[in-house]
Design a protein around this motif. Structure first.
Motif, mmCIF file in Angstrom:
data_model
loop_
_atom_site.group_PDB
_atom_site.id
_atom_site.type_symbol
_atom_site.label_atom_id
_atom_site.label_comp_id
_atom_site.label_asym_id
_atom_site.label_seq_id
_atom_site.Cartn_x
_atom_site.Cartn_y
_atom_site.Cartn_z
ATOM 1 N N PRO A 72 0.686 -1.207 0.061
ATOM 2 C CA PRO A 72 0.024 -0.001 -0.013
ATOM 3 C C PRO A 72 0.850 1.085 0.035
ATOM 4 O O PRO A 72 1.987 1.370 0.416
ATOM 5 N N ALA A 85 -3.765 -0.661 -2.579
ATOM 6 C CA ALA A 85 -4.062 -1.311 -1.504
ATOM 7 C C ALA A 85 -3.882 -2.641 -1.364
ATOM 8 O O ALA A 85 -4.710 -3.721 -1.570
ATOM 9 N N LYS A 135 -2.415 -6.119 1.028
ATOM 10 C CA LYS A 135 -1.708 -6.107 2.309
ATOM 11 C C LYS A 135 -1.747 -7.925 2.550
ATOM 12 O O LYS A 135 -2.712 -8.318 1.890
ATOM 13 N N GLU A 144 -5.097 -10.131 3.197
ATOM 14 C CA GLU A 144 -6.232 -9.289 2.931
ATOM 15 C C GLU A 144 -6.451 -9.601 1.432
ATOM 16 O O GLU A 144 -5.324 -10.011 0.690
ATOM 17 N N GLN A 170 -7.762 -3.701 -2.426
ATOM 18 C CA GLN A 170 -8.622 -3.066 -1.293
ATOM 19 C C GLN A 170 -8.296 -1.300 -1.398
ATOM 20 O O GLN A 170 -7.466 -0.841 -1.726
ATOM 21 N N TYR A 212 -8.015 2.011 0.019
ATOM 22 C CA TYR A 212 -6.835 2.500 1.233
ATOM 23 C C TYR A 212 -7.140 3.842 1.297
ATOM 24 O O TYR A 212 -7.033 4.735 0.389
ATOM 25 N N ILE A 239 -6.950 -0.009 5.557
ATOM 26 C CA ILE A 239 -7.840 -0.671 4.552
ATOM 27 C C ILE A 239 -9.293 -0.164 4.931
ATOM 28 O O ILE A 239 -9.728 -0.345 5.978
#
Length: 219
Positions: free
Chosen positions: A47, A57, A59, A62, A66, A68, A85
């Motif tokens: 990220p 995003a 991670k 995860e 995502q 972010y 997140i």
């Protein structure tokens, strides 16, 4: 290098409900469900923010892509100095439904599409409020159901020797979309297919609703 793990399934089904000489009715449907998880992450895929604006995003642990950004407090200000997140921008499930009906010379086609389990980053809202960063206030549910097309065609019987086929067509596209998203289009991705900027709505143009009438002659 980075690696991810995907899990999911896809179902396709076709049904022939009626199959007579002058009357035929078919129905098809498909559905897919997919989840993924980042197993290992290279530092270049981690990220990051540039000038406070959303970039990526990803991670470990995860799913990919995502949203972010910053979580806001009751005053509408970032609750902490570090971004976090906020939500997933890739649909967990998607599908379609279609049907075709032939009734003597008339043919009717309809097609629906749907997706759900994801968020949209409405960057337009951030710009409207004068923010130079993405926040939890800019995320909206992207679930939708859309009637993609509704088409009619009719073969007109003619008794003219030099005309082999005379058909009239009426096609209506993007008639309606059921969604709670506040922007133009919940099926949006302004910056292409990339996990560094997926699911962002920024200055996008709305989908066109069209109705087209056509006539075809075959000699």
């Amino acid at each position: 290098c980075s690696s991810i793990e995907n899990k999911g399934f896809e179902i396709d089904a076709d049904f022939r409900i009626v199959g007579r000489k002058h009357v035929a009715w078919t129905l098809w449907a498909n559905a897919s469900f997919n989840t993924n998880s980042v197993v290992s992450l290279h530092e270049k895929d981690a990220p990051g923010l540039a000038n406070g604006i959303y970039i990526a995003a990803n991670k470990e642990g995860e799913s990919v892509a995502q949203a972010y950004g910053y979580r806001l407090n009751g005053k509408g200000e970032p609750a902490s100095a570090d971004p976090d997140i906020l939500g997933n921008t890739l649909p967990k499930y998607a599908g379609g439904l279609g049907t075709t009906l032939h009734l003597y010379g008339l043919t009717v086609d309809a097609k629906f599409s749907a997706a759900g389990g994801f968020h949209i980053i409405n960057a337009n809202r951030a710009v409207e409020k004068g923010r130079d960063y993405i926040s939890s206030d800019d995320l909206e549910r992207g679930d939708y159901l859309r009637l993609d097309c509704l088409c009619f065609s009719y073969d007109i019987p003619v008794k003219v020797k030099w005309i082999k086929d005379f058909k009239v067509n009426l096609a209506a596209r993007n008639l309606f979309t059921i969604s709670g998203y506040g922007g133009w289009n919940p099926d949006v991705n302004c910056f292409g297919v990339t996990t560094r900027s997926n699911g962002v709505d920024y200055g996008s143009f709305p989908l066109i609703r069209s109705v087209i009438l056509g006539v075809s002659l075959k000699f």
